[in-house]
Design a protein around this motif. Structure first.
Motif, PDB file in Angstrom:
ATOM      1  N   LEU A  59       0.825  -1.201   0.000  1.00 42.06           N
ATOM      2  CA  LEU A  59       0.000   0.000   0.000  1.00 42.06           C
ATOM      3  C   LEU A  59       0.862   1.254   0.000  1.00 42.06           C
ATOM      4  O   LEU A  59       0.626   2.181  -0.799  1.00 42.06           O
ATOM      5  N   ARG A  60       1.874   1.300   0.869  1.00 47.18           N
ATOM      6  CA  ARG A  60       2.757   2.472   0.936  1.00 47.18           C
ATOM      7  C   ARG A  60       3.519   2.663  -0.370  1.00 47.18           C
ATOM      8  O   ARG A  60       3.651   3.793  -0.875  1.00 47.18           O
ATOM      9  N   GLU A  61       4.029   1.570  -0.940  1.00 47.82           N
ATOM     10  CA  GLU A  61       4.801   1.649  -2.189  1.00 47.82           C
ATOM     11  C   GLU A  61       3.949   2.177  -3.334  1.00 47.82           C
ATOM     12  O   GLU A  61       4.421   2.968  -4.161  1.00 47.82           O
ATOM     13  N   ASN A  62       2.694   1.744  -3.396  1.00 43.79           N
ATOM     14  CA  ASN A  62       1.823   2.182  -4.481  1.00 43.79           C
ATOM     15  C   ASN A  62       1.363   3.620  -4.321  1.00 43.79           C
ATOM     16  O   ASN A  62       1.156   4.319  -5.312  1.00 43.79           O
ATOM     17  N   VAL A  63       1.207   4.072  -3.076  1.00 40.44           N
ATOM     18  CA  VAL A  63       0.880   5.480  -2.841  1.00 40.44           C
ATOM     19  C   VAL A  63       2.037   6.356  -3.312  1.00 40.44           C
ATOM     20  O   VAL A  63       1.835   7.386  -3.970  1.00 40.44           O
ATOM     21  N   LYS A  64       3.277   5.949  -2.992  1.00 40.04           N
ATOM     22  CA  LYS A  64       4.456   6.683  -3.446  1.00 40.04           C
ATOM     23  C   LYS A  64       4.554   6.672  -4.972  1.00 40.04           C
ATOM     24  O   LYS A  64       4.882   7.682  -5.594  1.00 40.04           O
ATOM     25  N   LEU A  65       4.275   5.510  -5.557  1.00 39.55           N
ATOM     26  CA  LEU A  65       4.329   5.377  -7.015  1.00 39.55           C
ATOM     27  C   LEU A  65       3.302   6.281  -7.683  1.00 39.55           C
ATOM     28  O   LEU A  65       3.607   6.936  -8.697  1.00 39.55           O
ATOM     29  N   LEU A  66       2.107   6.340  -7.123  1.00 37.58           N
ATOM     30  CA  LEU A  66       1.046   7.184  -7.684  1.00 37.58           C
ATOM     31  C   LEU A  66       1.437   8.661  -7.602  1.00 37.58           C
ATOM     32  O   LEU A  66       1.221   9.416  -8.555  1.00 37.58           O
ATOM     33  N   LYS A  67       2.010   9.076  -6.472  1.00 40.79           N
ATOM     34  CA  LYS A  67       2.430  10.466  -6.308  1.00 40.79           C
ATOM     35  C   LYS A  67       3.567  10.835  -7.249  1.00 40.79           C
ATOM     36  O   LYS A  67       3.679  11.993  -7.686  1.00 40.79           O
ATOM     37  N   ALA A  68       4.422   9.845  -7.568  1.00 40.53           N
ATOM     38  CA  ALA A  68       5.578  10.102  -8.425  1.00 40.53           C
ATOM     39  C   ALA A  68       5.224  10.134  -9.914  1.00 40.53           C
ATOM     40  O   ALA A  68       6.028  10.599 -10.736  1.00 40.53           O
ATOM     41  N   MET A  69       4.028   9.670 -10.257  1.00 43.35           N
ATOM     42  CA  MET A  69       3.615   9.650 -11.667  1.00 43.35           C
ATOM     43  C   MET A  69       3.411  11.073 -12.188  1.00 43.35           C
ATOM     44  O   MET A  69       3.015  11.960 -11.426  1.00 43.35           O
ATOM     45  N   PRO A  70       3.663  11.305 -13.484  1.00 48.68           N
ATOM     46  CA  PRO A  70       3.274  12.581 -14.095  1.00 48.68           C
ATOM     47  C   PRO A  70       1.770  12.795 -13.925  1.00 48.68           C
ATOM     48  O   PRO A  70       1.003  11.821 -13.873  1.00 48.68           O
ATOM     49  N   ALA A  71       1.338  14.021 -13.832  1.00 50.20           N
ATOM     50  CA  ALA A  71      -0.067  14.335 -13.546  1.00 50.20           C
ATOM     51  C   ALA A  71      -1.019  13.659 -14.530  1.00 50.20           C
ATOM     52  O   ALA A  71      -2.065  13.128 -14.123  1.00 50.20           O
ATOM     53  N   LYS A  72      -0.660  13.649 -15.808  1.00 50.83           N
ATOM     54  CA  LYS A  72      -1.533  13.055 -16.822  1.00 50.83           C
ATOM     55  C   LYS A  72      -1.687  11.556 -16.599  1.00 50.83           C
ATOM     56  O   LYS A  72      -2.800  11.006 -16.681  1.00 50.83           O
ATOM     57  N   GLN A  73      -0.565  10.880 -16.315  1.00 49.33           N
ATOM     58  CA  GLN A  73      -0.607   9.434 -16.079  1.00 49.33           C
ATOM     59  C   GLN A  73      -1.358   9.109 -14.788  1.00 49.33           C
ATOM     60  O   GLN A  73      -2.125   8.144 -14.726  1.00 49.33           O
ATOM     61  N   ARG A  74      -1.162   9.930 -13.752  1.00 44.83           N
ATOM     62  CA  ARG A  74      -1.843   9.715 -12.476  1.00 44.83           C
ATOM     63  C   ARG A  74      -3.353   9.890 -12.617  1.00 44.83           C
ATOM     64  O   ARG A  74      -4.133   9.079 -12.118  1.00 44.83           O
ATOM     65  N   ASN A  75      -3.766  10.928 -13.325  1.00 42.29           N
ATOM     66  CA  ASN A  75      -5.200  11.163 -13.541  1.00 42.29           C
ATOM     67  C   ASN A  75      -5.831  10.041 -14.349  1.00 42.29           C
ATOM     68  O   ASN A  75      -6.977   9.637 -14.098  1.00 42.29           O
ATOM     69  N   LYS A  76      -5.071   9.527 -15.325  1.00 43.16           N
ATOM     70  CA  LYS A  76      -5.565   8.419 -16.150  1.00 43.16           C
ATOM     71  C   LYS A  76      -5.763   7.168 -15.299  1.00 43.16           C
ATOM     72  O   LYS A  76      -6.782   6.476 -15.415  1.00 43.16           O
ATOM     73  N   ALA A  77      -4.792   6.878 -14.420  1.00 50.26           N
ATOM     74  CA  ALA A  77      -4.885   5.698 -13.556  1.00 50.26           C
ATOM     75  C   ALA A  77      -6.078   5.808 -12.610  1.00 50.26           C
ATOM     76  O   ALA A  77      -6.814   4.832 -12.401  1.00 50.26           O
ATOM     77  N   ILE A  78      -6.288   6.997 -12.043  1.00 54.14           N
ATOM     78  CA  ILE A  78      -7.417   7.210 -11.133  1.00 54.14           C
ATOM     79  C   ILE A  78      -8.736   7.076 -11.876  1.00 54.14           C
ATOM     80  O   ILE A  78      -9.682   6.431 -11.392  1.00 54.14           O
ATOM     81  N   LEU A  79      -8.824   7.671 -13.064  1.00 48.92           N
ATOM     82  CA  LEU A  79     -10.056   7.621 -13.858  1.00 48.92           C
ATOM     83  C   LEU A  79     -10.394   6.188 -14.256  1.00 48.92           C
ATOM     84  O   LEU A  79     -11.550   5.761 -14.139  1.00 48.92           O
ATOM     85  N   LEU A  80      -9.397   5.422 -14.725  1.00 49.31           N
ATOM     86  CA  LEU A  80      -9.635   4.042 -15.139  1.00 49.31           C
ATOM     87  C   LEU A  80     -10.050   3.173 -13.951  1.00 49.31           C
ATOM     88  O   LEU A  80     -10.914   2.299 -14.076  1.00 49.31           O
TER      89      LEU A  80
END
Length: 299
Positions: A59-80
């Protein structure tokens, strides 16, 4: 196509779902929404406990990974991820309704249409390539579905909704890569629970008192929801959406056999021909795997 752990995961998940009617049909006396409410709420509790107490590091690793993503990629992952939760909620409600209030065969027909939808959507959206044999399998599937829809026009609308919701789920989650699949599924289940929560006080028909209801809901939540859905998401990392779609035919074939031999639903010669053609289409679509391995064994 080579045999792989991803292919095996997809195959086993659809085999598990093939037995779903054995746990769902005994609940036919309960409202479809109540079954959906308790299924989703229990899944949300089980998966949250697993993530918070047994998978803290992931859980901690994936939260860090999500924060480190470019905004466009992060928004896409959240939307999907969130759209996947919406599609699952719709798919489950309509499937339960059709299974318990229309017929098992009508529910099976939805998952006969779904592989065709998945394959075609994946071809246009994900640009997945199909061989001549695979297109032949799709054509056989279309023909078999036309046969099976004969004299069952009233069931088609429900079947199409169930099929479309899961087809779009498979294709969308094929594009949802990078995050831990169990965590993605947990977020989708939690989002589904949040969607349903405001409707529970209004549309629930009361708290069930029978112990058998909760026992069956637990089986449905763990064995027929969490495990096969996780295996589906895991398989999508190494198997195309088209292949997943065709393997999905295992589910209605098993449903058809259970409806025939266990629940003794009426069938006719057209249905026998249609389901036989479905089995042929699975073999044709996977001929590279089936016959390729056989050829390799002979060399």
């Amino acid at each position: 196509m080579k045999f792989s752990k991803y292919y095996l995961a997809a195959f086993i998940s659809f085999m598990i779902w093939g037995f779903f009617s054995l746990a769902l049909k005994p609940l036919s006396a309960y409202a479809s929404l109540d079954i959906l409410f308790y299924r989703v709420f229990l899944c949300a509790v089980i998966m949250s406990v697993i993530c918070l107490f047994f998978r803290k590091r992931v859980l901690r690793e994936n939260v860090k990974l999500l924060k480190a993503m470019p905004a466009k990629q992060r928004n896409k992952a959240i939307l999907l991820t969130l759209s996947g939760g919406i599609l699952l909620t719709a798919n489950w409600f309509f499937f339960i309704y059709v299974m318990n209030h229309i017929s098992i065969k009508a529910a099976s027909f939805a998952y006969l249409v779904c592989p065709i939808m998945t394959t075609v959507i994946a071809y246009f959206v994900l640009h997945e390539k199909l061989s001549k044999w695979q297109w032949t399998a799709v054509a056989i599937s279309v023909f078999s579905c036309m046969l099976l829809s004969f004299n069952n026009i009233a069931d088609i609308a429900y079947s199409m909704i169930v099929a479309a919701s899961y087809a779009f789920y498979l294709v969308s989650q094929r594009k949802n890569m990078g995050l831990d699949k169990f965590l993605v599924l947990t977020v989708q289940i939690l989002f589904s629970a949040l969607i349903l929560l405001p409707f529970y006080p209004v549309y629930s028909e009361g708290v069930p008192t029978e112990l058998s209801f909760y026992a069956l809901i637990f089986v449905i939540a763990l064995l027929f929801t969490i495990i096969p859905l996780y295996m589906n998401l895991y398989a999508l990392q190494g198997v195309t959406s088209s292949t997943m779609g065709i393997l999905l035919y295992i589910n209605p074939l098993m449903n058809f056999a259970i409806a025939l031999f266990y629940f003794h639903e009426q069938i006719n010669s057209i249905q026998i021909i249609g389901y036989s053609l479905i089995l042929v289409s699975i073999i044709v679509f996977n001929e590279r795997f089936i016959f390729g391995r056989r050829r390799a064994a002979l060399i």
